[in-house]
Design a protein around this motif. Structure first.
Motif, PDB file in Angstrom:
ATOM      1  N   THR A  50       0.858  -1.191   0.000  1.00  0.00           N
ATOM      2  CA  THR A  50       0.000   0.000   0.000  1.00  0.00           C
ATOM      3  C   THR A  50       0.893   1.240   0.000  1.00  0.00           C
ATOM      4  OG1 THR A  50      -1.595  -1.261   1.304  1.00  0.00           O
ATOM      5  CG2 THR A  50      -1.886   1.136   1.224  1.00  0.00           C
ATOM      6  N   HIS A  51       0.785   2.050  -1.041  1.00  0.00           N
ATOM      7  CA  HIS A  51       1.689   3.199  -1.161  1.00  0.00           C
ATOM      8  C   HIS A  51       1.067   4.301  -2.005  1.00  0.00           C
ATOM      9  CE1 HIS A  51       2.549   1.132  -4.958  1.00  0.00           C
ATOM     10  NE2 HIS A  51       2.966   2.306  -5.412  1.00  0.00           N
ATOM     11  N   VAL A  52       1.698   5.444  -1.926  1.00  0.00           N
ATOM     12  CA  VAL A  52       1.269   6.626  -2.669  1.00  0.00           C
ATOM     13  C   VAL A  52       2.345   6.954  -3.694  1.00  0.00           C
ATOM     14  CG1 VAL A  52       0.930   9.125  -2.398  1.00  0.00           C
ATOM     15  CG2 VAL A  52      -0.160   7.535  -0.800  1.00  0.00           C
ATOM     16  N   ASP A  53       1.916   7.339  -4.890  1.00  0.00           N
ATOM     17  CA  ASP A  53       2.857   7.814  -5.916  1.00  0.00           C
ATOM     18  C   ASP A  53       2.890   9.339  -5.894  1.00  0.00           C
ATOM     19  OD1 ASP A  53       3.286   5.246  -6.825  1.00  0.00           O
ATOM     20  OD2 ASP A  53       2.296   5.532  -8.763  1.00  0.00           O
ATOM     21  N   ALA A  54       4.087   9.886  -6.043  1.00  0.00           N
ATOM     22  CA  ALA A  54       4.250  11.344  -6.139  1.00  0.00           C
ATOM     23  C   ALA A  54       4.547  11.708  -7.593  1.00  0.00           C
ATOM     24  CB  ALA A  54       5.389  11.802  -5.245  1.00  0.00           C
ATOM     25  N   PRO A  55       4.304  12.973  -7.984  1.00  0.00           N
ATOM     26  CA  PRO A  55       4.595  13.377  -9.364  1.00  0.00           C
ATOM     27  C   PRO A  55       6.036  13.078  -9.799  1.00  0.00           C
ATOM     28  CG  PRO A  55       3.226  15.030  -8.313  1.00  0.00           C
ATOM     29  CD  PRO A  55       3.579  14.019  -7.241  1.00  0.00           C
ATOM     30  N   SER A  56       6.996  13.104  -8.876  1.00  0.00           N
ATOM     31  CA  SER A  56       8.397  12.848  -9.259  1.00  0.00           C
ATOM     32  C   SER A  56       8.619  11.404  -9.708  1.00  0.00           C
ATOM     33  CB  SER A  56       9.345  13.203  -8.109  1.00  0.00           C
ATOM     34  OG  SER A  56       9.096  12.386  -6.983  1.00  0.00           O
ATOM     35  N   HIS A  57       7.619  10.551  -9.539  1.00  0.00           N
ATOM     36  CA  HIS A  57       7.683   9.177 -10.052  1.00  0.00           C
ATOM     37  C   HIS A  57       7.779   9.192 -11.585  1.00  0.00           C
ATOM     38  CE1 HIS A  57       7.055   4.909 -10.201  1.00  0.00           C
ATOM     39  NE2 HIS A  57       5.759   4.906 -10.369  1.00  0.00           N
ATOM     40  N   HIS A  58       7.115  10.161 -12.213  1.00  0.00           N
ATOM     41  CA  HIS A  58       7.113  10.214 -13.675  1.00  0.00           C
ATOM     42  C   HIS A  58       7.552  11.560 -14.251  1.00  0.00           C
ATOM     43  CE1 HIS A  58       5.515   6.322 -15.152  1.00  0.00           C
ATOM     44  NE2 HIS A  58       5.052   6.228 -13.915  1.00  0.00           N
ATOM     45  N   TYR A  59       7.801  12.551 -13.382  1.00  0.00           N
ATOM     46  CA  TYR A  59       8.223  13.867 -13.863  1.00  0.00           C
ATOM     47  C   TYR A  59       9.479  14.296 -13.115  1.00  0.00           C
ATOM     48  CZ  TYR A  59       3.785  14.270 -16.307  1.00  0.00           C
ATOM     49  OH  TYR A  59       2.738  14.058 -17.161  1.00  0.00           O
ATOM     50  N   VAL A  60      10.547  14.572 -13.871  1.00  0.00           N
ATOM     51  CA  VAL A  60      11.840  14.907 -13.273  1.00  0.00           C
ATOM     52  C   VAL A  60      11.720  16.064 -12.278  1.00  0.00           C
ATOM     53  CG1 VAL A  60      14.162  15.787 -13.785  1.00  0.00           C
ATOM     54  CG2 VAL A  60      13.142  14.034 -15.253  1.00  0.00           C
ATOM     55  N   ILE A 171      -3.277  12.583  -6.751  1.00  0.00           N
ATOM     56  CA  ILE A 171      -2.503  11.687  -5.885  1.00  0.00           C
ATOM     57  C   ILE A 171      -2.982  10.262  -6.122  1.00  0.00           C
ATOM     58  CG2 ILE A 171      -1.987  11.058  -3.492  1.00  0.00           C
ATOM     59  CD1 ILE A 171      -2.110  13.993  -2.743  1.00  0.00           C
ATOM     60  N   LEU A 172      -2.030   9.345  -6.263  1.00  0.00           N
ATOM     61  CA  LEU A 172      -2.347   7.954  -6.578  1.00  0.00           C
ATOM     62  C   LEU A 172      -2.105   7.082  -5.359  1.00  0.00           C
ATOM     63  CD1 LEU A 172      -0.657   7.765 -10.105  1.00  0.00           C
ATOM     64  CD2 LEU A 172      -2.923   8.639  -9.457  1.00  0.00           C
ATOM     65  N   LEU A 173      -3.130   6.337  -4.996  1.00  0.00           N
ATOM     66  CA  LEU A 173      -3.038   5.402  -3.878  1.00  0.00           C
ATOM     67  C   LEU A 173      -3.140   3.998  -4.455  1.00  0.00           C
ATOM     68  CD1 LEU A 173      -3.045   4.553  -0.917  1.00  0.00           C
ATOM     69  CD2 LEU A 173      -5.479   5.176  -0.800  1.00  0.00           C
ATOM     70  N   GLU A 174      -2.068   3.242  -4.295  1.00  0.00           N
ATOM     71  CA  GLU A 174      -1.975   1.927  -4.931  1.00  0.00           C
ATOM     72  C   GLU A 174      -1.794   0.840  -3.878  1.00  0.00           C
ATOM     73  OE1 GLU A 174       1.396   2.916  -7.521  1.00  0.00           O
ATOM     74  OE2 GLU A 174      -0.031   3.431  -9.130  1.00  0.00           O
ATOM     75  N   ASP A 199       9.803   9.489  -4.650  1.00  0.00           N
ATOM     76  CA  ASP A 199       8.897   9.314  -5.794  1.00  0.00           C
ATOM     77  C   ASP A 199       7.627   8.573  -5.386  1.00  0.00           C
ATOM     78  OD1 ASP A 199      11.418   7.469  -5.864  1.00  0.00           O
ATOM     79  OD2 ASP A 199       9.790   6.234  -6.660  1.00  0.00           O
ATOM     80  N   GLY A 200       7.578   8.164  -4.154  1.00  0.00           N
ATOM     81  CA  GLY A 200       6.415   7.484  -3.591  1.00  0.00           C
ATOM     82  C   GLY A 200       6.780   7.107  -2.181  1.00  0.00           C
ATOM     83  N   ALA A 201       5.822   6.560  -1.450  1.00  0.00           N
ATOM     84  CA  ALA A 201       6.132   6.102  -0.096  1.00  0.00           C
ATOM     85  C   ALA A 201       5.028   5.169   0.385  1.00  0.00           C
ATOM     86  CB  ALA A 201       6.274   7.269   0.870  1.00  0.00           C
ATOM     87  N   PRO A 202       5.422   4.165   1.154  1.00  0.00           N
ATOM     88  CA  PRO A 202       4.418   3.304   1.775  1.00  0.00           C
ATOM     89  C   PRO A 202       3.528   4.117   2.704  1.00  0.00           C
ATOM     90  CG  PRO A 202       6.647   2.438   2.106  1.00  0.00           C
ATOM     91  CD  PRO A 202       6.783   3.817   1.544  1.00  0.00           C
ATOM     92  N   ALA A 203       2.265   3.688   2.809  1.00  0.00           N
ATOM     93  CA  ALA A 203       1.302   4.417   3.633  1.00  0.00           C
ATOM     94  C   ALA A 203       0.423   3.423   4.392  1.00  0.00           C
ATOM     95  CB  ALA A 203       0.417   5.295   2.754  1.00  0.00           C
ATOM     96  N   ARG A 204      -0.029   3.844   5.547  1.00  0.00           N
ATOM     97  CA  ARG A 204      -1.124   3.126   6.203  1.00  0.00           C
ATOM     98  C   ARG A 204      -2.387   3.837   5.775  1.00  0.00           C
ATOM     99  NH1 ARG A 204      -0.891  -0.464  10.698  1.00  0.00           N
ATOM    100  NH2 ARG A 204      -2.908  -1.512  10.790  1.00  0.00           N
ATOM    101  N   ALA A 205      -3.294   3.106   5.156  1.00  0.00           N
ATOM    102  CA  ALA A 205      -4.520   3.726   4.654  1.00  0.00           C
ATOM    103  C   ALA A 205      -5.711   3.097   5.356  1.00  0.00           C
ATOM    104  CB  ALA A 205      -4.634   3.529   3.153  1.00  0.00           C
ATOM    105  N   ILE A 206      -6.612   3.944   5.847  1.00  0.00           N
ATOM    106  CA  ILE A 206      -7.828   3.449   6.505  1.00  0.00           C
ATOM    107  C   ILE A 206      -9.051   4.184   5.974  1.00  0.00           C
ATOM    108  CG2 ILE A 206      -6.639   2.730   8.634  1.00  0.00           C
ATOM    109  CD1 ILE A 206      -7.729   5.289   9.964  1.00  0.00           C
TER     110      ILE A 206
END
Ligand code: ZN
Length: 211
Positions: A50-60, A171-174, A199-206
């Motif tokens: 479970t993680h979130v993607d940030a724009p820097s994942h695909h944009y320099v 914001i992408l939650l995967e 570029d992303g980070a693990p998250a606790r999502a509830i």
């Protein structure tokens, strides 16, 4: 107040994205070895579980995960069931009854069953957003989108769908598990680790039900 934990457990046996390193847990210190404390060392990509993607994942020059707006990561969210959809296209999304003005949309698809059925196995045969599905969400002003597999984007639309969403500041939650979530309105709390420039980070999502 009822809390649904939609995060998947992090373990060495969990499924990871094809070609990426498996989770590795080692011990720096261990009570079982006579040390005074147990200290584990966790190695994994930031796109694990479970993680979130940030724009820097695909944009320099895109913001990192520490630059994401916390007011988007916490707030009302709609769980939308798309249990029979083979892909989340614009046409499919149009028929799902997504409320007008929805800010955070989480899609429960047949993917959620994969977490319990084949937890350690990565498959490319998951349900995700196509590029026109991504555009559909951007056009309607959705600010956060979650899908119940390791990518919000379908395997065949990985780069374009990510770029459309991240380029629009969505914001992408995967990697969420929505197998226990009925369709409807909840409060989402999803806080990715504050990794500088990540570029992303693990998250606790509830998901919180009721007041
Ligand atoms: Zn990711």
């Amino acid at each position: 107040m009822l809390i649904h934990d939609i995060s998947i457990p992090i373990s060495e046996s969990m499924a990871v994205w094809r070609g990426q390193p498996a989770v590795a847990v080692t011990y720096v210190r261990r009570l079982a070895d006579g040390d005074h404390a147990t200290v584990s060392h966790l190695a994994m990509t930031v796109h694990t579980g479970t993680h979130v993607d940030a724009p820097s994942h695909h944009y320099v020059d895109g913001p990192g995960v520490d630059g994401l707006d916390l007011t988007t990561l916490v707030g009302p969210a709609d769980v939308i069931h798309a249990m029979s959809a083979p892909a989340l296209t614009g046409d499919v999304l149009s028929g799902l009854g997504i409320p007008n003005g929805a800010e955070r949309v989480l899609f429960r698809t047949r993917n959620s069953a994969l977490w319990s059925r084949s937890p350690g196995e990565f498959t490319t045969n998951y349900v995700g957003l196509t590029d026109d599905g991504a555009r559909w969400l951007v056009d309607r002003g959705v600010e956060l989108v979650g899908v119940d597999y390791l990518s919000v984007a379908a395997w065949d639309h990985l780069v374009p769908a990510h770029r459309i969403l991240l380029g629009a500041g969505v914001i992408l939650l995967e990697g969420i598990d929505l197998s226990g979530a009925a369709p409807g309105a909840y409060q989402l709390v999803c806080l990715p680790l504050k990794m500088a420039g990540g570029d992303g980070a693990p998250a606790r999502a509830i998901l919180i039900e009721g007041d």
